[in-house]
Design a protein around this motif. Structure first.
Motif, PDB file in Angstrom:
ATOM      1  N   VAL A  70      -2.310  -2.720   0.137  1.00 29.16           N
ATOM      2  CA  VAL A  70      -3.633  -2.104  -0.005  1.00 29.16           C
ATOM      3  C   VAL A  70      -3.471  -0.782  -0.742  1.00 29.16           C
ATOM      4  CG1 VAL A  70      -4.651  -3.196   2.023  1.00 29.16           C
ATOM      5  CG2 VAL A  70      -3.387  -1.065   2.292  1.00 29.16           C
ATOM      6  N   TYR A  71      -4.543  -0.360  -1.396  1.00 34.22           N
ATOM      7  CA  TYR A  71      -4.493   0.849  -2.218  1.00 34.22           C
ATOM      8  C   TYR A  71      -5.803   1.604  -2.040  1.00 34.22           C
ATOM      9  CZ  TYR A  71      -0.672  -1.866  -4.124  1.00 34.22           C
ATOM     10  OH  TYR A  71       0.468  -2.618  -4.230  1.00 34.22           O
ATOM     11  N   GLY A  72      -5.865   2.792  -2.619  1.00 31.11           N
ATOM     12  CA  GLY A  72      -7.085   3.577  -2.537  1.00 31.11           C
ATOM     13  C   GLY A  72      -7.336   4.077  -1.131  1.00 31.11           C
ATOM     14  N   GLU A  73      -8.585   4.008  -0.698  1.00 34.82           N
ATOM     15  CA  GLU A  73      -8.978   4.552   0.599  1.00 34.82           C
ATOM     16  C   GLU A  73      -8.308   3.825   1.761  1.00 34.82           C
ATOM     17  OE1 GLU A  73     -10.363   6.494   3.775  1.00 34.82           O
ATOM     18  OE2 GLU A  73     -10.376   7.169   1.683  1.00 34.82           O
ATOM     19  N   LEU A  74      -8.138   2.501   1.656  1.00 31.95           N
ATOM     20  CA  LEU A  74      -7.485   1.757   2.733  1.00 31.95           C
ATOM     21  C   LEU A  74      -6.035   2.213   2.897  1.00 31.95           C
ATOM     22  CD1 LEU A  74      -8.764  -1.930   2.392  1.00 31.95           C
ATOM     23  CD2 LEU A  74      -9.294  -0.277   4.191  1.00 31.95           C
ATOM     24  N   GLU A  75      -5.343   2.391   1.779  1.00 26.78           N
ATOM     25  CA  GLU A  75      -3.963   2.863   1.855  1.00 26.78           C
ATOM     26  C   GLU A  75      -3.907   4.262   2.453  1.00 26.78           C
ATOM     27  OE1 GLU A  75      -0.067   3.282  -1.049  1.00 26.78           O
ATOM     28  OE2 GLU A  75      -2.036   3.806  -1.837  1.00 26.78           O
ATOM     29  N   LEU A 117      -4.327   4.141   6.185  1.00 25.32           N
ATOM     30  CA  LEU A 117      -3.139   3.633   6.874  1.00 25.32           C
ATOM     31  C   LEU A 117      -2.031   4.682   6.897  1.00 25.32           C
ATOM     32  CD1 LEU A 117      -1.564   1.343   8.200  1.00 25.32           C
ATOM     33  CD2 LEU A 117      -1.011   0.486   5.923  1.00 25.32           C
ATOM     34  N   LEU A 118      -1.813   5.357   5.779  1.00 29.90           N
ATOM     35  CA  LEU A 118      -0.761   6.367   5.729  1.00 29.90           C
ATOM     36  C   LEU A 118      -1.051   7.521   6.681  1.00 29.90           C
ATOM     37  CD1 LEU A 118       0.022   6.492   1.899  1.00 29.90           C
ATOM     38  CD2 LEU A 118       1.459   5.558   3.721  1.00 29.90           C
ATOM     39  N   ARG A 119      -2.309   7.919   6.787  1.00 27.91           N
ATOM     40  CA  ARG A 119      -2.654   9.003   7.728  1.00 27.91           C
ATOM     41  C   ARG A 119      -2.285   8.617   9.156  1.00 27.91           C
ATOM     42  NH1 ARG A 119      -7.324   9.672   4.409  1.00 27.91           N
ATOM     43  NH2 ARG A 119      -8.546   8.333   5.802  1.00 27.91           N
ATOM     44  N   ALA A 120      -2.509   7.349   9.496  1.00 23.27           N
ATOM     45  CA  ALA A 120      -2.187   6.896  10.853  1.00 23.27           C
ATOM     46  C   ALA A 120      -0.688   6.834  11.093  1.00 23.27           C
ATOM     47  CB  ALA A 120      -2.812   5.517  11.099  1.00 23.27           C
ATOM     48  N   CYS A 121       0.101   6.649  10.032  1.00 22.03           N
ATOM     49  CA  CYS A 121       1.554   6.523  10.167  1.00 22.03           C
ATOM     50  C   CYS A 121       2.273   7.868  10.145  1.00 22.03           C
ATOM     51  CB  CYS A 121       2.115   5.647   9.050  1.00 22.03           C
ATOM     52  SG  CYS A 121       1.586   3.918   9.125  1.00 22.03           S
ATOM     53  N   ASP A 133       6.555   7.848  -2.740  1.00 26.25           N
ATOM     54  CA  ASP A 133       7.619   8.492  -1.978  1.00 26.25           C
ATOM     55  C   ASP A 133       7.415   8.369  -0.470  1.00 26.25           C
ATOM     56  OD1 ASP A 133       5.425  10.125  -1.878  1.00 26.25           O
ATOM     57  OD2 ASP A 133       6.518  12.000  -2.225  1.00 26.25           O
ATOM     58  N   MET A 134       6.343   7.689  -0.059  1.00 28.28           N
ATOM     59  CA  MET A 134       6.091   7.453   1.367  1.00 28.28           C
ATOM     60  C   MET A 134       6.704   6.133   1.837  1.00 28.28           C
ATOM     61  SD  MET A 134       4.062  10.073   2.130  1.00 28.28           S
ATOM     62  CE  MET A 134       2.949   9.719   3.482  1.00 28.28           C
ATOM     63  N   TYR A 135       7.204   5.336   0.893  1.00 25.56           N
ATOM     64  CA  TYR A 135       7.671   3.997   1.227  1.00 25.56           C
ATOM     65  C   TYR A 135       9.177   3.848   1.030  1.00 25.56           C
ATOM     66  CZ  TYR A 135       2.717   2.750   0.874  1.00 25.56           C
ATOM     67  OH  TYR A 135       1.355   2.690   1.037  1.00 25.56           O
ATOM     68  N   VAL A 136       9.771   2.966   1.840  1.00 25.04           N
ATOM     69  CA  VAL A 136      11.106   2.464   1.542  1.00 25.04           C
ATOM     70  C   VAL A 136      10.913   1.398   0.478  1.00 25.04           C
ATOM     71  CG1 VAL A 136      13.119   1.245   2.435  1.00 25.04           C
ATOM     72  CG2 VAL A 136      11.964   2.940   3.859  1.00 25.04           C
ATOM     73  N   ARG A 137      11.326   1.691  -0.749  1.00 22.31           N
ATOM     74  CA  ARG A 137      11.067   0.807  -1.879  1.00 22.31           C
ATOM     75  C   ARG A 137      12.257  -0.124  -2.080  1.00 22.31           C
ATOM     76  NH1 ARG A 137      10.837   4.833  -6.200  1.00 22.31           N
ATOM     77  NH2 ARG A 137      10.417   3.078  -7.591  1.00 22.31           N
ATOM     78  N   VAL A 138      11.986  -1.415  -1.995  1.00 23.12           N
ATOM     79  CA  VAL A 138      13.022  -2.440  -2.169  1.00 23.12           C
ATOM     80  C   VAL A 138      12.715  -3.178  -3.466  1.00 23.12           C
ATOM     81  CG1 VAL A 138      14.123  -4.465  -1.161  1.00 23.12           C
ATOM     82  CG2 VAL A 138      13.289  -2.635   0.333  1.00 23.12           C
ATOM     83  N   HIS A 139      13.536  -2.934  -4.480  1.00 24.81           N
ATOM     84  CA  HIS A 139      13.286  -3.498  -5.812  1.00 24.81           C
ATOM     85  C   HIS A 139      14.017  -4.830  -5.961  1.00 24.81           C
ATOM     86  CE1 HIS A 139      12.181  -3.418 -10.042  1.00 24.81           C
ATOM     87  NE2 HIS A 139      13.403  -3.824 -10.321  1.00 24.81           N
ATOM     88  N   LEU A 140      13.254  -5.877  -6.247  1.00 27.92           N
ATOM     89  CA  LEU A 140      13.812  -7.214  -6.435  1.00 27.92           C
ATOM     90  C   LEU A 140      14.478  -7.281  -7.808  1.00 27.92           C
ATOM     91  CD1 LEU A 140      10.741  -9.153  -5.016  1.00 27.92           C
ATOM     92  CD2 LEU A 140      12.892  -8.692  -3.848  1.00 27.92           C
TER      93      LEU A 140
END
Length: 423
Positions: A195-200, A203-207, A287-294
């Motif tokens: 999800v992106y924008g306001e939904l993201e 979610l990030l605020r809650a985390c 920078d808020m995510y653990v980014r796993v690049h395939l």
């Protein structure tokens, strides 16, 4: 009563016989490195029937609203008995456990609850938390994984729950579970929602300020089709579990083995495009995510390893695991003084005891003085409050190699559990 022999009865002298039941002596077990938790679909077969040798304990024969099974798997083959992506209640438990094994885990603990009227992705249900709580309460320092937290995997168009509902459910679940992660020195790995924008942002605020990492797959379209439906958090957790006891292992830059993915036929046009380097897209939240690049060939590279505990942006997964071990050692040594008097002698003693508990980390160079060198400062003192006297320990140090400055305070009142806080 049958004593099993008549020789004792024929003995001429009076004999005193005491009958009792001694609890079996169990070897103290080390907490599991990884625990996968979730809700089984309605009417799912009992795991204790299918793989009885893997059973640790359960509440199957109790008259409870929530029934829980705790199993321990030591091979990926046994994962076939776990809930999978079949209809009408698809679950990512099976694929998550298989992913953890593919990334190096040797043993995976699985705690599954049967909650009446709840689907596998309804982990926001209060009954789920209270049901599994007795089974995970002693898992100190364990990495916790909830594969169905984001809802069922969207296997085709129209199958996923709308984004708004997914976000709200994940927020409620995280708010319910987060206090237990901190209390038990646990770290939770959670698959990020697409999800992106306001939904993201919601979610990030809650985390924020929670002991969790959000894991997100990235890569070209073909690789995302092949592996993106799986749990990236499970692959990261499997790698961490493959280094038992080594909390210093860095995650960033590591290569992950992903195992077999989903077959897809990209077509000639797509095949000609996949070799091109992806165009970077600016994302202020990456920078808020653990980014796993395939990267292809069923492998991935970990590009970042943030944890969302405060201060946000200052903690990596290895640093967080180290500070949690240190917190636990401090609490363990402080707990021995719960019933002691609050006087100067005890204040000195508790300071010495806490200092000794940190010596292994100081000698290893992980914990140094607040200035960046020397030994950590550990000072015990008396809380001279007539209404609530007690003891206090203040620790000032720096955690290497991340140069995190920490100031930890442990407060104790007679007969009460120690309270620890970073100040």
């Amino acid at each position: 009563m049958d004593l099993g022999s008549t020789s004792l009865i024929r003995h001429s002298r009076p004999v005193r016989v005491e009958v009792g039941v001694a609890p079996p002596k169990r070897k103290a077990e080390r907490p599991p490195d990884l625990c996968v938790a979730g809700i089984v679909p309605p009417d799912f077969p009992w795991l204790s029937d299918m793989i009885p040798t893997a059973l640790v304990r359960n509440s199957r024969f109790r008259d409870e609203a929530v029934v829980v099974e705790h199993i321990r798997l030591s091979s990926p083959e046994a994962a076939r008995f776990l809930p999978g992506l079949s209809y009408p209640f698809p679950s990512r438990i099976r694929t998550a456990v298989q992913s953890a094994f593919a990334s190096g885990a040797k043993v995976v603990d699985v705690v599954l609850a049967r909650v009446k009227g709840r689907a596998p992705w309804e982990l926001d249900a209060p009954e789920f938390k209270f049901g599994i709580d007795p089974f995970v309460a002693d898992m100190v320092g364990t990495t916790m994984l909830y594969p169905d937290l984001g809802g069922p995997a969207p296997l085709s168009r129209g199958e996923s729950i709308p984004g708004e509902e997914k976000v709200q459910r994940m927020i409620r679940a995280i708010e319910n579970l987060a206090p237990t992660w901190r209390e038990r020195y646990q770290l939770a790995l959670v698959d990020a929602l697409p999800v992106y924008g306001e939904l993201e942002a919601r979610l990030l605020r809650a985390c924020l300020l929670k002991d969790l990492s959000l894991v997100r797959f990235e890569g070209d379209a073909g690789q995302l089709v092949r592996h993106g439906w799986k749990s990236g958090a499970a692959h990261v957790a499997g790698f961490l579990a493959a280094q038992p006891g080594n909390v210093l292992t860095p995650l960033q830059g590591q290569k992950l083995r992903l195992g077999e993915g989903r077959y897809f036929n990209p077509g000639r046009r797509a095949r000609l495009q996949f070799h091109r380097s992806p165009v970077p897209v600016e994302n202020s939240t990456e920078d808020m995510y653990v980014r796993v690049h395939l990267t292809g060939n069923d492998q991935a590279a970990v590009l970042s390893e943030p944890v969302l505990r405060g201060p946000v942006g200052g903690w990596t997964i290895p640093a967080t695991r180290v500070i949690k071990v240190i917190h636990w050692r401090i609490m363990e040594s402080s707990s021995r003084f719960v019933f002691e008097r609050a006087d100067t002698a005890r204040a000195v003693a508790i300071g010495v005891q806490v200092g000794r508990s940190l010596e292994p980390y100081a000698k290893a160079g992980v914990l140094v003085g607040a200035s960046g060198s020397g030994m950590p400062s550990v000072r015990g003192s008396v809380v001279r409050d007539p209404a609530a006297p007690g003891l206090r320990v203040d620790i000032s140090a720096q955690v290497r190699p991340w140069a995190h400055s920490v100031n930890i305070r442990v407060s104790m009142r007679p007969g009460a559990a120690p309270q620890i806080a970073e100040v």
